[in-house]
Every structure is written in C-alpha cells, then in structure tokens.
Design an enzyme around this catalytic site. Sequence first.
Site, PDB file in Angstrom:
ATOM      1  N   ARG A 194     -10.272  -1.203   7.747  1.00  0.00           N
ATOM      2  CA  ARG A 194      -9.364  -2.127   8.446  1.00  0.00           C
ATOM      3  C   ARG A 194      -8.856  -1.532   9.751  1.00  0.00           C
ATOM      4  O   ARG A 194      -8.526  -2.249  10.689  1.00  0.00           O
ATOM      5  CB  ARG A 194      -8.254  -2.628   7.537  1.00  0.00           C
ATOM      6  CG  ARG A 194      -7.229  -1.621   7.019  1.00  0.00           C
ATOM      7  CD  ARG A 194      -6.300  -1.089   8.066  1.00  0.00           C
ATOM      8  NE  ARG A 194      -5.001  -0.760   7.580  1.00  0.00           N
ATOM      9  CZ  ARG A 194      -4.235   0.189   8.097  1.00  0.00           C
ATOM     10  NH1 ARG A 194      -4.663   0.953   9.092  1.00  0.00           N
ATOM     11  NH2 ARG A 194      -3.028   0.394   7.624  1.00  0.00           N
ATOM     12  N   LYS A 215       0.870  -1.188   0.000  1.00  0.00           N
ATOM     13  CA  LYS A 215       0.000   0.000   0.000  1.00  0.00           C
ATOM     14  C   LYS A 215       0.904   1.234   0.000  1.00  0.00           C
ATOM     15  O   LYS A 215       1.898   1.268   0.713  1.00  0.00           O
ATOM     16  CB  LYS A 215      -0.904  -0.015   1.237  1.00  0.00           C
ATOM     17  CG  LYS A 215      -1.920   1.121   1.245  1.00  0.00           C
ATOM     18  CD  LYS A 215      -2.982   0.956   2.331  1.00  0.00           C
ATOM     19  CE  LYS A 215      -2.534   1.480   3.667  1.00  0.00           C
ATOM     20  NZ  LYS A 215      -3.630   1.662   4.635  1.00  0.00           N
ATOM     21  N   ASP A 235     -15.568  16.609  19.161  1.00  0.00           N
ATOM     22  CA  ASP A 235     -14.741  17.053  18.033  1.00  0.00           C
ATOM     23  C   ASP A 235     -14.504  18.548  18.206  1.00  0.00           C
ATOM     24  O   ASP A 235     -15.353  19.236  18.771  1.00  0.00           O
ATOM     25  CB  ASP A 235     -15.465  16.788  16.696  1.00  0.00           C
ATOM     26  CG  ASP A 235     -14.516  16.815  15.513  1.00  0.00           C
ATOM     27  OD1 ASP A 235     -14.241  15.733  14.940  1.00  0.00           O
ATOM     28  OD2 ASP A 235     -14.041  17.918  15.140  1.00  0.00           O
ATOM     29  N   ASP A 240       0.019   9.076  19.986  1.00  0.00           N
ATOM     30  CA  ASP A 240       0.076   9.633  21.341  1.00  0.00           C
ATOM     31  C   ASP A 240      -0.383  11.092  21.371  1.00  0.00           C
ATOM     32  O   ASP A 240       0.028  11.860  22.218  1.00  0.00           O
ATOM     33  CB  ASP A 240       1.493   9.517  21.907  1.00  0.00           C
ATOM     34  CG  ASP A 240       2.530  10.176  21.019  1.00  0.00           C
ATOM     35  OD1 ASP A 240       2.220  10.460  19.852  1.00  0.00           O
ATOM     36  OD2 ASP A 240       3.653  10.427  21.484  1.00  0.00           O
TER      37      ASP A 240
HETATM   38  N1  LIG Z   1      -3.430   3.976  13.249  1.00  0.00           N
HETATM   39  C1  LIG Z   1      -3.896   3.746  12.031  1.00  0.00           C
HETATM   40  O1  LIG Z   1      -3.845   2.638  11.515  1.00  0.00           O
HETATM   41  C2  LIG Z   1      -4.541   4.863  11.280  1.00  0.00           C
HETATM   42  C3  LIG Z   1      -5.149   4.610  10.046  1.00  0.00           C
HETATM   43  C4  LIG Z   1      -5.798   5.652   9.402  1.00  0.00           C
HETATM   44  C5  LIG Z   1      -5.824   6.906   9.975  1.00  0.00           C
HETATM   45  N2  LIG Z   1      -5.187   7.113  11.158  1.00  0.00           N
HETATM   46  C6  LIG Z   1      -5.194   8.410  11.808  1.00  0.00           C
HETATM   47  O2  LIG Z   1      -6.504   8.625  12.319  1.00  0.00           O
HETATM   48  C7  LIG Z   1      -6.710  10.022  12.435  1.00  0.00           C
HETATM   49  C8  LIG Z   1      -8.060  10.404  11.890  1.00  0.00           C
HETATM   50  O3  LIG Z   1      -8.109  10.119  10.489  1.00  0.00           O
HETATM   51  P1  LIG Z   1      -9.456  10.338   9.696  1.00  0.00           P
HETATM   52  O4  LIG Z   1      -9.271   9.716   8.345  1.00  0.00           O
HETATM   53  O5  LIG Z   1     -10.595   9.928  10.557  1.00  0.00           O
HETATM   54  O6  LIG Z   1      -9.435  11.937   9.557  1.00  0.00           O
HETATM   55  P2  LIG Z   1     -10.693  12.911   9.396  1.00  0.00           P
HETATM   56  O7  LIG Z   1     -10.121  14.179   8.846  1.00  0.00           O
HETATM   57  O8  LIG Z   1     -11.790  12.226   8.675  1.00  0.00           O
HETATM   58  O9  LIG Z   1     -11.186  13.148  10.896  1.00  0.00           O
HETATM   59  C9  LIG Z   1     -10.443  13.842  11.859  1.00  0.00           C
HETATM   60  C10 LIG Z   1     -11.431  14.552  12.788  1.00  0.00           C
HETATM   61  O10 LIG Z   1     -10.722  15.043  13.927  1.00  0.00           O
HETATM   62  C11 LIG Z   1     -11.202  16.329  14.243  1.00  0.00           C
HETATM   63  N3  LIG Z   1     -10.196  16.979  15.073  1.00  0.00           N
HETATM   64  C12 LIG Z   1      -9.102  17.671  14.710  1.00  0.00           C
HETATM   65  N4  LIG Z   1      -8.390  18.041  15.796  1.00  0.00           N
HETATM   66  C13 LIG Z   1      -9.042  17.506  16.873  1.00  0.00           C
HETATM   67  C14 LIG Z   1      -8.824  17.519  18.266  1.00  0.00           C
HETATM   68  N5  LIG Z   1      -7.776  18.121  18.803  1.00  0.00           N
HETATM   69  N6  LIG Z   1      -9.713  16.879  19.061  1.00  0.00           N
HETATM   70  C15 LIG Z   1     -10.800  16.270  18.545  1.00  0.00           C
HETATM   71  N7  LIG Z   1     -11.056  16.228  17.229  1.00  0.00           N
HETATM   72  C16 LIG Z   1     -10.191  16.834  16.411  1.00  0.00           C
HETATM   73  C17 LIG Z   1     -11.510  16.962  12.902  1.00  0.00           C
HETATM   74  O11 LIG Z   1     -12.436  18.053  13.053  1.00  0.00           O
HETATM   75  C18 LIG Z   1     -12.119  15.774  12.149  1.00  0.00           C
HETATM   76  O12 LIG Z   1     -13.509  15.687  12.350  1.00  0.00           O
HETATM   77  C19 LIG Z   1      -5.537  10.679  11.717  1.00  0.00           C
HETATM   78  O13 LIG Z   1      -4.620  11.069  12.703  1.00  0.00           O
HETATM   79  C20 LIG Z   1      -4.960   9.572  10.874  1.00  0.00           C
HETATM   80  O14 LIG Z   1      -3.588   9.727  10.591  1.00  0.00           O
HETATM   81  C21 LIG Z   1      -4.558   6.111  11.823  1.00  0.00           C
END
Ligand SMILES: NC(=O)c1ccc[n+]([C@@H]2O[C@H](COP(=O)([O-])OP(=O)(O)OC[C@H]3O[C@@H](n4cnc5c(N)ncnc54)[C@H](O)[C@@H]3O)[C@@H](O)[C@H]2O)c1
Length: 325
Positions: free
Chosen positions: A115, A72, A165, A233
């Site tokens: 996933r 990926k 949020d 974190d």
């Molecule tokens: N660990 C993993 O396997 C994995 C996989 C995919 C995404 N992620 C991570 O998950 C996170 C979310 O991704 P997503 O695709 O849902 O993004 P997204 O943009 O769809 O959603 C993020 C949300 O967080 C909100 N937000 C921003 N700052 C905030 C804060 N301080 N407190 C609360 N809410 C806040 C935004 O308004 C938004 O609604 C990202 O950090 C991404 O890198 C991790």
Amino acid sequence: METQKMLYLSKKDVERVDLPMEMIIQALDEAFKEKGLGKVEMPPKPGIHTMPDAFIHAMPAAVPSFGAAGCKWVSGFPENYKKDLPYINGLLILNDPETGIPLSVMDCIWITAMRTGAATAVAAKYLANMDSNTIGVLGCGVQGRTNLEALKIIMPELSEVKAYDISQDAANAYAEEMRAKTGLDIKIVNTPKEAVENSDVIVTAGPILKEPNPAIEFDWLKPGVFASPVDFDSYFKKSAFEGCEKFVTDDREQCLYYKSLGYFQHISEIYADLGEIAAGSKPGRENRDERIICANLGLAIDDMVTAIKIYRKAVDNNIGTWLEL
Ligand SMILES: NC(=O)c1ccc[n+]([C@@H]2O[C@H](COP(=O)([O-])OP(=O)(O)OC[C@H]3O[C@@H](n4cnc5c(N)ncnc54)[C@H](O)[C@@H]3O)[C@@H](O)[C@H]2O)c1
C-alpha cells in the site's frame, strides 16, 4: 448465541491471496477521494517508542464506501536487520462495520509494503509528469521494490532506474530482482547525487531518523521532478524542501503532528493534502516544470481498503484459518 469466528491470515496466507498492485492503486485512489470529501474517519495515529528511532503505532480507520473498518498495530525498528528481521512488522484487525465484531486478524508486512508503493503511485498520478522515464531509488529494501513496482504501472514510459543503497549487497540484490520483475534498465550508482540528478522521479526509502543527516540539495533536483520521501525528511535538505514549488502530504494533521515531534522541521507550507487533490478541490501538477515533493506518511485508510479486499478474496479462495472468538 452463536459462536463467532474470525479469519486468521498469516504472512504466507496474505502473500498467497496475492492482490494485484493495480487493484491496490485503484483502491487507494478511491480512498483518497473519499478522504478529500470528508467521508472517512481516521484519527491521527498514536504511538509508543521503546528504542531510539523505533515506533509501534496504532492506526485505526473507517472507510464506509468500502465497508472497511479496523486498526493496524505496526512497528518499525531500524536495527532489526542486524537480527535478520524485517524493519516493519505487525498485525491488522478488521471489524464488521455494522456489529463491530472482529472479522479477521492478518499479518500486515505485505499490506504495508504494497500500500505504501501504491500511495506513491496515486500521488504520482496527480503530481508527476506522466511521461517520466528516469527514476532514482535511494534505499533498495522492501519499499524501494514496491514503490518501483507501483510507479511502473502508473508510468508506462519509465525505462531507467538509478539505484543507490549504503549496502552494496542490497543494491546488487535489488538490481537483479527488479530487473527480472520489471524489465527495466537498472543501474547501480555509488552516490545519492548520481541517483537524484537528471531523474524525473525520486523515491527515498532508507531509515526514518529523528536527527537525519540529509544529502539531497535543491540544485540536484531537475525541473519537473516528482519526489516521494517514503523515509520522511531523512534525505531532503532544507534547501530542497524550501525550493520546491509544492509540498504535499497524505494527511495535513498527521504531518503537523510529526512536525511537533521533531520531524519535518524544514518543510515549506503544506500546499495540499493528497485527498484534496484526488477529490478535485485543489489542482495537482499545474505545469511541466514544477518540482513537487509528496510525503506520504502512511495512512490507516490505505491499510483498511487493502485489507478488506484481501479478506474478501481470502474467503472466496478458502485461504486462512477460521478461529473461534
Ligand atoms: N511512509 C510510509 O507509509 C512508510 C511505510 C512503510 C515503511 N516506511 C519507511 O520506509 C523505509 C524503508 O522501509 P523498508 O521496509 O523498505 O526497510 P528495508 O530495511 O527493507 O530497506 C531499507 C534499505 O535502506 C538501506 N539504507 C540504510 N541507510 C541508507 C542510506 N542512508 N541511504 C540509502 N540506503 C540506506 C538499507 O541498506 C536497506 O537496503 C523506512 O524508513 C520505513 O520506516 C514508510
């Protein structure tokens, strides 16, 4: 020699295949068992970084028991919302494990969303109290949705969601959509503390920041809590990481690599890799009161076992476009 063809699956094609979340959770559970038995190949992901707090990662893996092999190429750009673009984007290539020939190229937005939720559910299966009924979701975006969808499947007694949020519009849209989708009682709360206190399960899914300003204190955490920091974190304070009885991750090596890059500076000792727990070589939750954090960093094995199932279902249902290699 015959011309080879591969199946191109656009974002819409992948969504049309509509692999059920239950199947993805089951596939990931099996993949983690295989990982725990040392039967997968997955080097730590390398990445490039073109903007602050952004990444583009290469994630290769082979899971022989699924006949799955590939890579990926996924990006995460926290500022994309300003351009009305998704945070996560990318493509996934599946290869034939016997010839190496590319079988398929597919969009990876849906796969990554689903996933990651499924990985939280697998962790919860081993590490949460199964009769949990209250969950705090911090970050009501894509991950806030799929994590809740997956946890609802694994924890049938889940009934109350406290959603937080920084954007009121995002929280409102989440509450409306997820109420209709899950039938759960979804309350919007105004502070991270309200979302966390008295919750049996916590999912944090805001942006991943290299220099975060975390909010969650240890004494906000209820005994017995299970937490899934999808955003690494960024939300949990040092006291929370240090105070919890167990800190688990989906891949020890990857976690230590992130630590060397400046993330996860305050985690306590890594108790186990989720694969070790799924394979039974280390116990998961050992009593009702343990506070457990499982940071799933997102693994290529999660993607490959999901992608192979999508590919096979797409072929069976004539979805996608065959392209000459
Ligand atoms: N660990 C993993 O396997 C994995 C996989 C995919 C995404 N992620 C991570 O998950 C996170 C979310 O991704 P997503 O695709 O849902 O993004 P997204 O943009 O769809 O959603 C993020 C949300 O967080 C909100 N937000 C921003 N700052 C905030 C804060 N301080 N407190 C609360 N809410 C806040 C935004 O308004 C938004 O609604 C990202 O950090 C991404 O890198 C991790």
